[in-house]
Design a protein around this motif. Structure first.
Motif, PDB file in Angstrom:
ATOM      1  N   PHE A 250       1.858 -25.151  24.741  1.00 39.25           N
ATOM      2  CA  PHE A 250       1.381 -25.534  23.411  1.00 39.25           C
ATOM      3  C   PHE A 250       2.247 -24.887  22.335  1.00 39.25           C
ATOM      4  CE2 PHE A 250      -1.467 -24.496  19.762  1.00 39.25           C
ATOM      5  CZ  PHE A 250      -1.620 -25.798  19.300  1.00 39.25           C
ATOM      6  N   VAL A 251       3.029 -25.684  21.624  1.00 41.60           N
ATOM      7  CA  VAL A 251       3.866 -25.173  20.540  1.00 41.60           C
ATOM      8  C   VAL A 251       2.996 -24.982  19.307  1.00 41.60           C
ATOM      9  CG1 VAL A 251       5.827 -25.653  19.034  1.00 41.60           C
ATOM     10  CG2 VAL A 251       5.955 -26.229  21.471  1.00 41.60           C
ATOM     11  N   ARG A 252       2.913 -23.750  18.842  1.00 44.20           N
ATOM     12  CA  ARG A 252       2.030 -23.454  17.708  1.00 44.20           C
ATOM     13  C   ARG A 252       2.779 -23.229  16.402  1.00 44.20           C
ATOM     14  NH1 ARG A 252       2.151 -18.516  15.780  1.00 44.20           N
ATOM     15  NH2 ARG A 252       2.570 -16.648  17.023  1.00 44.20           N
ATOM     16  N   GLU A 253       4.124 -23.067  16.468  1.00 45.05           N
ATOM     17  CA  GLU A 253       4.860 -22.794  15.238  1.00 45.05           C
ATOM     18  C   GLU A 253       6.337 -23.138  15.413  1.00 45.05           C
ATOM     19  OE1 GLU A 253       6.088 -18.963  12.390  1.00 45.05           O
ATOM     20  OE2 GLU A 253       4.521 -18.737  13.909  1.00 45.05           O
ATOM     21  N   VAL A 254       6.903 -23.739  14.389  1.00 45.52           N
ATOM     22  CA  VAL A 254       8.355 -23.875  14.281  1.00 45.52           C
ATOM     23  C   VAL A 254       8.836 -22.715  13.414  1.00 45.52           C
ATOM     24  CG1 VAL A 254      10.276 -25.307  13.506  1.00 45.52           C
ATOM     25  CG2 VAL A 254       8.236 -26.389  14.478  1.00 45.52           C
ATOM     26  N   LYS A 255       9.768 -21.920  13.937  1.00 43.25           N
ATOM     27  CA  LYS A 255      10.248 -20.733  13.221  1.00 43.25           C
ATOM     28  C   LYS A 255      11.335 -21.113  12.226  1.00 43.25           C
ATOM     29  CE  LYS A 255      11.793 -18.768  16.784  1.00 43.25           C
ATOM     30  NZ  LYS A 255      12.690 -17.730  17.307  1.00 43.25           N
ATOM     31  N   LEU A 256      11.376 -20.390  11.133  1.00 47.98           N
ATOM     32  CA  LEU A 256      12.370 -20.618  10.082  1.00 47.98           C
ATOM     33  C   LEU A 256      13.169 -19.347   9.872  1.00 47.98           C
ATOM     34  CD1 LEU A 256      13.121 -22.937   8.044  1.00 47.98           C
ATOM     35  CD2 LEU A 256      11.816 -21.657   6.352  1.00 47.98           C
ATOM     36  N   GLY A 257      14.505 -19.473   9.845  1.00 49.09           N
ATOM     37  CA  GLY A 257      15.380 -18.334   9.622  1.00 49.09           C
ATOM     38  C   GLY A 257      15.623 -18.074   8.143  1.00 49.09           C
ATOM     39  N   LYS A 258      16.284 -16.946   7.864  1.00 51.05           N
ATOM     40  CA  LYS A 258      16.573 -16.582   6.477  1.00 51.05           C
ATOM     41  C   LYS A 258      17.512 -17.574   5.803  1.00 51.05           C
ATOM     42  CE  LYS A 258      15.863 -11.620   7.207  1.00 51.05           C
ATOM     43  NZ  LYS A 258      16.499 -10.273   7.166  1.00 51.05           N
ATOM     44  N   ASP A 259      18.301 -18.288   6.619  1.00 50.29           N
ATOM     45  CA  ASP A 259      19.225 -19.277   6.057  1.00 50.29           C
ATOM     46  C   ASP A 259      18.558 -20.616   5.778  1.00 50.29           C
ATOM     47  OD1 ASP A 259      18.798 -20.145   8.633  1.00 50.29           O
ATOM     48  OD2 ASP A 259      20.917 -20.212   9.208  1.00 50.29           O
ATOM     49  N   GLY A 260      17.237 -20.706   6.004  1.00 41.22           N
ATOM     50  CA  GLY A 260      16.519 -21.945   5.735  1.00 41.22           C
ATOM     51  C   GLY A 260      16.562 -22.949   6.867  1.00 41.22           C
ATOM     52  N   LYS A 261      17.169 -22.596   7.992  1.00 46.74           N
ATOM     53  CA  LYS A 261      17.198 -23.477   9.149  1.00 46.74           C
ATOM     54  C   LYS A 261      16.107 -23.080  10.140  1.00 46.74           C
ATOM     55  CE  LYS A 261      22.206 -24.409   9.150  1.00 46.74           C
ATOM     56  NZ  LYS A 261      23.435 -24.365   9.981  1.00 46.74           N
ATOM     57  N   ALA A 262      15.654 -24.047  10.933  1.00 52.08           N
ATOM     58  CA  ALA A 262      14.733 -23.751  12.021  1.00 52.08           C
ATOM     59  C   ALA A 262      15.504 -22.992  13.105  1.00 52.08           C
ATOM     60  CB  ALA A 262      14.152 -25.040  12.589  1.00 52.08           C
ATOM     61  N   THR A 263      14.897 -21.945  13.630  1.00 53.88           N
ATOM     62  CA  THR A 263      15.552 -21.170  14.692  1.00 53.88           C
ATOM     63  C   THR A 263      15.002 -21.510  16.068  1.00 53.88           C
ATOM     64  OG1 THR A 263      13.987 -19.336  14.466  1.00 53.88           O
ATOM     65  CG2 THR A 263      15.984 -19.256  13.112  1.00 53.88           C
ATOM     66  N   GLY A 264      13.871 -22.184  16.141  1.00 55.46           N
ATOM     67  CA  GLY A 264      13.263 -22.523  17.421  1.00 55.46           C
ATOM     68  C   GLY A 264      11.766 -22.643  17.259  1.00 55.46           C
ATOM     69  N   VAL A 265      11.029 -22.372  18.337  1.00 55.03           N
ATOM     70  CA  VAL A 265       9.571 -22.502  18.318  1.00 55.03           C
ATOM     71  C   VAL A 265       8.932 -21.315  19.019  1.00 55.03           C
ATOM     72  CG1 VAL A 265       9.684 -25.031  18.318  1.00 55.03           C
ATOM     73  CG2 VAL A 265       9.425 -23.799  20.497  1.00 55.03           C
ATOM     74  N   ILE A 266       7.671 -21.103  18.702  1.00 54.24           N
ATOM     75  CA  ILE A 266       6.824 -20.180  19.443  1.00 54.24           C
ATOM     76  C   ILE A 266       5.770 -21.024  20.149  1.00 54.24           C
ATOM     77  CG2 ILE A 266       5.168 -18.280  19.290  1.00 54.24           C
ATOM     78  CD1 ILE A 266       6.671 -17.352  16.774  1.00 54.24           C
ATOM     79  N   TYR A 267       5.599 -20.794  21.461  1.00 53.78           N
ATOM     80  CA  TYR A 267       4.634 -21.585  22.214  1.00 53.78           C
ATOM     81  C   TYR A 267       3.817 -20.704  23.135  1.00 53.78           C
ATOM     82  CZ  TYR A 267       7.730 -21.483  26.380  1.00 53.78           C
ATOM     83  OH  TYR A 267       8.495 -21.105  27.467  1.00 53.78           O
ATOM     84  N   ILE A 268       2.682 -21.237  23.555  1.00 56.73           N
ATOM     85  CA  ILE A 268       1.798 -20.562  24.494  1.00 56.73           C
ATOM     86  C   ILE A 268       1.916 -21.293  25.824  1.00 56.73           C
ATOM     87  CG2 ILE A 268      -0.578 -19.885  24.983  1.00 56.73           C
ATOM     88  CD1 ILE A 268      -1.031 -20.067  21.889  1.00 56.73           C
TER      89      ILE A 268
END
Length: 556
Positions: A250-268
């Motif tokens: 279950f993907v619960r979050e799309v991560k955002l980096g300091k440069d404003g790009k998505a860095t990946g996801v956090i999932y359970i």
């Protein structure tokens, strides 16, 4: 909960492995990108888990989201309190809705891509043109029809726009109720034809034709004849060696980096561990409800109202294609039985009433199709008794002597019709669930009324002794068709995504499901969605991942 592990980064993440995510996974992995695909549900095996068991699939919700673990809420008024309701409950598992679908896959029309140009501003609606046209999508419609396995007859629909190639499989034979529909349409001068269907009828790509029952709608097909992402594009992607499936994740979050790009996801993961997966590109394909929900859950200081939501339009302009119909009842003492359990769920259809005729009192139109009235245990028609001898008499008199003509309502986008986060109801992971707010536009009501009435006329011409209409009252979410919550467009102030499904404000975030549709179209959307997912994925693989940019210019 804290991060327990962090696997090696990959080139691309695809969240949601249904029709659109499976298409993206195939295209990206075949292009050489190391790709991980996530799905909240299990990875079933068709020959092991699927059958014609009506109780298992219809009554015991084998393929549907658990309403206690993953509820949704619905309200029909902005000020009303939302109630728990299984609104548009697409199966959450590898293969998604293609595990259970009836499989209508007609092409969109040229008019679908420019509703605002054709009709201007419509009071109460939020019409917008698409940032591309039918001719830009046509090559990808053909790719999907041939790679996925679609049956039909090119040219049988006299209103069909240009196509570069015919179908790989001929159509299914007409059912008895299909023949009734064709005969009635011939009498009335209506162009009727076999609706293109996601099922092979010849030996296509090593898949043999097979049909055990007409009840595969809502069931899992064990044969492999009905085209399904689980048994086609997922194996194609795995065969490249570049793709990995992570089911029950279950993907619960799309991560955002300091440069404003998505860095990946956090999932359970399936064991309940919280895992962080990094990637160069994140592709969302969960459906218009859950993709927008995930973006809203992925808040940050840069995007306090949801990821890539600087426009404030995320979740808005939601459309859902309510399924309406008219039932025809025949006389068992006079008429031949219709044998609704044979053949297939759908048979003939028509797009005779698709384009706008303002004499009807509405703009737009939709596809219609003849079908049986569904399952022996669960079949229903309006007014059917629910108990005792009257119920038994109704079943004896009508089950084998009933058919319906349904329609896919082309509902107009309205900005206030939307998906947001419910302020009180949480899912099994303690996260806010999707809340749907929807009130039909007057055009939706008028179109539904006109077309259901026309369907009753066709049933009467087919010999029905009694007809029963089902009109639009409110959106019940009785289709799995979802669109519009992150609409595509060229202006970042008026849209969430660009013409490639790429977020205007997060350049390596792409959404390739129906979220991007500026308008709903009046046909079943899956073929259009898959073609667009293929087109956007080609852009990711051939342009974006190589450090380039392109814009699509539409000639006036």
């Amino acid at each position: 909960m804290s991060i327990t592990r962090k696997p090696e980064p990959v080139d691309a993440i695809v969240v949601g492995l249904g029709a659109n995510g499976g298409t993206a996974a195939k295209v990206l992995s075949e292009a050489g990108l190391k790709t991980v695909g996530f799905d909240r549900g299990p990875w079933l095996r068709a020959h092991e888990h699927y059958s014609g068991d009506e109780l298992k699939f219809v009554n015991r919700d084998y393929m549907w989201p658990d309403p206690k673990m993953f509820p949704r809420t619905i309200r029909y008024d902005e000020n009303a309190e939302a109630e728990r309701f299984p609104f548009s409950p697409t199966p959450q598992m590898v293969g998604g809705g293609t595990n259970h679908w009836a499989g209508w896959v007609p092409r969109p029309r040229e008019s679908d891509f420019m509703m605002r140009s054709l009709h201007g501003d419509v009071d109460g609606a939020s019409l917008a043109d698409w940032p591309f046209r039918y001719e830009h999508l046509e090559p990808y419609l053909t790719k999907v029809e041939w790679a996925f396995g679609i049956s039909g007859i090119a040219g049988a629909d006299k209103y069909e726009p240009y196509r570069s190639k015919g179908y790989p499989s001929p159509p299914l034979r007409p059912t008895r109720y299909g023949k009734r529909f064709y005969d009635a349409c011939n009498k009335m001068g209506i162009n009727a034809f076999p609706i293109p269907h996601a099922m092979v009828t010849n030996n296509h790509n090593g898949r043999e034709p097979f049909n055990q029952t007409s009840f595969w709608n809502q069931y899992g097909d064990p044969s492999g004849a009905r085209s399904n992402i689980l048994t086609t594009f997922i194996p194609d992607a795995l065969a490249t060696g570049n793709f990995e499936v992570r089911a029950e994740s279950f993907v619960r979050e799309v991560k955002l980096g300091k440069d404003g790009k998505a860095t990946g996801v956090i999932y359970i993961d399936a064991e309940g561990n919280e895992v962080e997966q990094d990637a160069k590109v994140v592709v969302l394909a969960l459906g218009a409800i859950e993709s927008s929900r995930l973006m809203m859950l992925s808040k940050s200081s840069q995007f306090p109202d949801g990821l890539a939501n600087g426009s404030g339009l995320l979740g808005k302009n939601a459309t859902f294609h309510e399924y309406l119909f008219a039932v025809g009842l025949f006389d068992k003492d006079i008429d031949e039985p219709l044998n609704g359990w044979t053949g297939n769920y759908i048979s003939g259809g028509s797009l005779e009433f698709y384009e706008t005729d303002e004499n009807r009192g509405h703009i737009g139109g939709c596809i219609i199709s003849a079908s049986q009235t569904c399952h022996p245990v669960n079949w229903v028609f309006p007014g059917r008794p629910s108990w005792g001898d009257a119920l038994k008499d109704a079943d004896r008199n009508y089950f084998n002597y009933a058919m319906k003509i349904g329609l896919i309502l082309h509902d107009l986008p309205v900005e206030s019709n939307r998906v947001d986060l419910d302020p009180t109801v949480k899912d099994a992971f303690g996260l806010p669930v999707a809340r749907i707010t929807h009130r039909p536009h007057s055009n939706d009501v008028a179109m539904g009324k006109w077309q259901v009435d026309k369907n009753m006329e066709i049933l009467e011409a087919a010999g029905a002794r009694k007809t029963v209409p089902v009109y639009l009252d409110k959106m019940t979410g009785n289709t799995c068709h979802q669109h519009g919550t992150a609409r595509m467009g060229t202006d970042p102030a008026k849209s969430v995504l660009n013409e490639w499904g790429q977020a205007h404000e997060v350049e390596n975030l792409f959404v390739v499901d129906g979220s991007g549709f500026p308008t709903a179209t009046g046909v079943n959307p899956t073929l259009t969605m898959m073609a667009n997912a293929w087109r956007c994925s080609d852009y990711i693989a051939d342009v974006y991942s190589k450090g380039r940019k392109e814009r699509l210019v539409i000639a006036n």
